[in-house]
Design an enzyme around this catalytic site. Structure first.
Site, PDB file in Angstrom:
ATOM      1  CB  THR A 143      -0.930  -0.001   1.226  1.00  0.00           C
ATOM      2  OG1 THR A 143      -1.800  -1.131   1.151  1.00  0.00           O
ATOM      3  CG2 THR A 143      -1.767   1.263   1.287  1.00  0.00           C
ATOM      4  CB  SER A 184       2.221  -7.783   1.575  1.00  0.00           C
ATOM      5  OG  SER A 184       0.936  -7.846   2.160  1.00  0.00           O
ATOM      6  CB  THR A 214      -0.269  -3.405   6.268  1.00  0.00           C
ATOM      7  OG1 THR A 214      -1.492  -3.376   5.526  1.00  0.00           O
ATOM      8  CG2 THR A 214       0.398  -2.041   6.234  1.00  0.00           C
ATOM      9  CG  ASP A 215      -3.273  -7.412   3.537  1.00  0.00           C
ATOM     10  OD1 ASP A 215      -3.716  -6.645   4.412  1.00  0.00           O
ATOM     11  OD2 ASP A 215      -3.845  -7.583   2.440  1.00  0.00           O
TER      12      ASP A 215
END
Length: 346
Positions: A38, A85, A118-119
Site C-alpha cells: 500500500t 504483500s 501491511t497484510d
C-alpha cells in the site's frame, strides 16, 4: 499514475542527486529495500483506501516524495519486489534477508528499512528478526492508505522509519515495525484491524516506543525476547512447506490429511481458545506426529499463550502465521521434533 507528474518527479530526482550526495556525506547511511504494498499503492481516486492497486510506485519515487529524508541520513534504495504483500514468497524472503545481512556488514551502514504491504508485513518482519544477526536496526514499514489518498500515511511512516534506522538508540533491539507513530517489536507485533491506521499492536507486550514530531523515543533500554532463536539461512535455497489450518465446530481431519498428502512437512492449526481441538482432530494430530511430522497448535483468538500439549506442540506466544515462519525455519535447519518443541514450549 499521472505521466506528467511522474516525469517531473524523475527530473527533480536526477537534478538533486549530485547535491544530495555531497550534503549527506557526513550522515549515516540507511538503505531502503522496497517490496511494494500500500505504501507504494496508487488509485485514480484520492478517496480510495481499499480498492487501489498495491505496488505501483518504485523505490526512487518513494524516496523522492519525502525530501526530508536527506536531513537525517544518506538514503539509498533497492527494489526487491513491487507487489501486493500477499504475493511475497520464500524466494523473496530469502533474497531480502541475505541482502540485508550483507548490507549491515558494511561499516558505513547505520541500518535498513523495508517498505512492505501491511497484510503480511508481520510475517516478513518476524522472518527477518529470526534470520538477520546484527546489532543494527532493521525497520519494517508500511502504510494503510495508498500514496494517492488524501492524508496518506506512507510518507510520514517512511520518514520515521529512516530516522529510527539511523538512530543509535535503535541498536540491539532486533527487527522493528513502524506505523502510525508507534515502534513495535517484530517478534510480537501483529496486524489487528483490516483497515484502521492503528492496526499494528502487541496487545500483551506493548510498544517499544513512539515518535514525537518524527523523533523516536524509547520506553525501555535495548532488550530481546526470552529464548529468541536465530537461524542462519546464508546457504538455504528453499524452505519446507508448512500449512496452516483453521479450527471450527464439527471439524474433521480431511484437510489435515490432504495437506500431508500435498507434501507439507509441518502443520500449524489455529485452534480455539488455548489451542483446543475436537477429539477426532486430537487423534489425527497424534497420528501425524507419530509419522514424524510436527503439528503446532496455536490459537485463533488473536492473543494469548498456548500452553504445552500432549497431542502436538503448543505454540506458546506465537500466533498461527508466526508459528508457521518459525516451524518452517526449524525444519529447514533439520531440527528434530523435540528441538522444535523446545522452540515453542520452553
Amino acid at each position: 499514475m499521472n505521466k506528467k507528474y511522474l516525469s517531473k518527479t524523475m527530473a527533480a530526482l536526477m537534478l538533486c542527486t549530485s547535491f544530495a550526495s555531497f550534503a549527506n556525506a557526513d550522515k549515516p547511511t540507511v538503505k531502503i529495500y522496497a517490496t511494494g504494498g500500500t505504501i507504494a499503492g496508487s488509485s485514480e481516486s484520492n478517496t480510495d483506501t481499499t480498492d487501489y492497486a498495491a505496488g505501483k510506485i518504485g523505490v526512487d519515487l518513494l524516496i523522492a516524495a519525502v525530501p526530508e529524508l536527506k536531513n537525517f541520513a544518506h538514503v539509498i534504495g533497492e527494489q526487491i519486489a513491487n507487489t501486493d504483500s500477499n504475493n511475497i514468497n520464500q524466494n523473496i524472503l530469502l533474497k531480502l534477508s541475505k541482502s540485508i545481512s550483507l548490507q549491515l556488514a558494511d561499516a558505513k551502514t547505520s541500518g535498513v528499512v523495508v517498505t512492505h504491504g501491511t497484510d503480511t508485513l508481520e510475517e516478513t518482519a518476524f522472518f527477518l528478526d529470526l534470520t538477520v544477526k546484527s546489532d543494527k536496526p532493521v525497520v519494517v514499514v508500511g502504510a494503510m492508505r495508498p500514496a494517492t489518498a488524501i492524508s496518506a500515511d506512507g510518507g510520514m511512516n517512511l520518514l520515521e522509519a529512516v530516522r529510527l534506522a539511523s538512530d543509535d538508540g535503535a541498536k540491539q533491539r532486533g527487527a522493528m515495525v513502524v506505523l502510525n507513530d508507534r515502534i513495535g517489536s517484530a517478534f510480537y507485533t501483529t496486524k489487528t484491524n483490516s483497515t484502521m491506521l492503528d492496526t499494528f499492536k502487541a496487545t500483551e507486550q506493548g510498544y517499544l516506543g513512539a515518535f514525537l514530531s518524527g523523533e523516536p523515543h524509547f520506553y525501555y533500554e535495548p532488550t530481546k525476547p526470552i529464548d529468541k532463536p536465530y537461524f542462519d539461512i546464508s546457504h538455504m535455497k528453499q524452505l519446507p512447506k508448512v500449512k496452516i489450518l483453521y479450527s471450527y465446530q464439527d471439524q474433521d481431519p480431511t484437510l489435515l490429511r490432504a495437506a500431508i498428502k500435498d507434501g507439507a512437512k509441518g502443520i500449524v492449526i489455529a485452534g480455539t481458545g488455548n489451542g483446543s481441538l475436537s477429539d477426532v482432530m486430537l487423534a489425527a494430530v497424534q497420528e501425524t506426529m507419530d509419522k514424524g511430522i510436527p503439528v503446532v497448535r496455536s490459537t485463533r483468538t488473536g492473543n494469548g499463550f498456548v500452553t504445552p500439549k500432549h497431542e502436538g506442540i503448543g505454540s506458546g506466544v506465537y500466533n498461527p502465521q508466526k508459528a508457521k515462519v518459525l516451524l518452517s525455519l526449524a525444519l529447514a535447519q533439520g531440527d528434530s521434533i523435540e528441538t522444535i518443541r523446545n522452540y515453542f514450549e520452553d
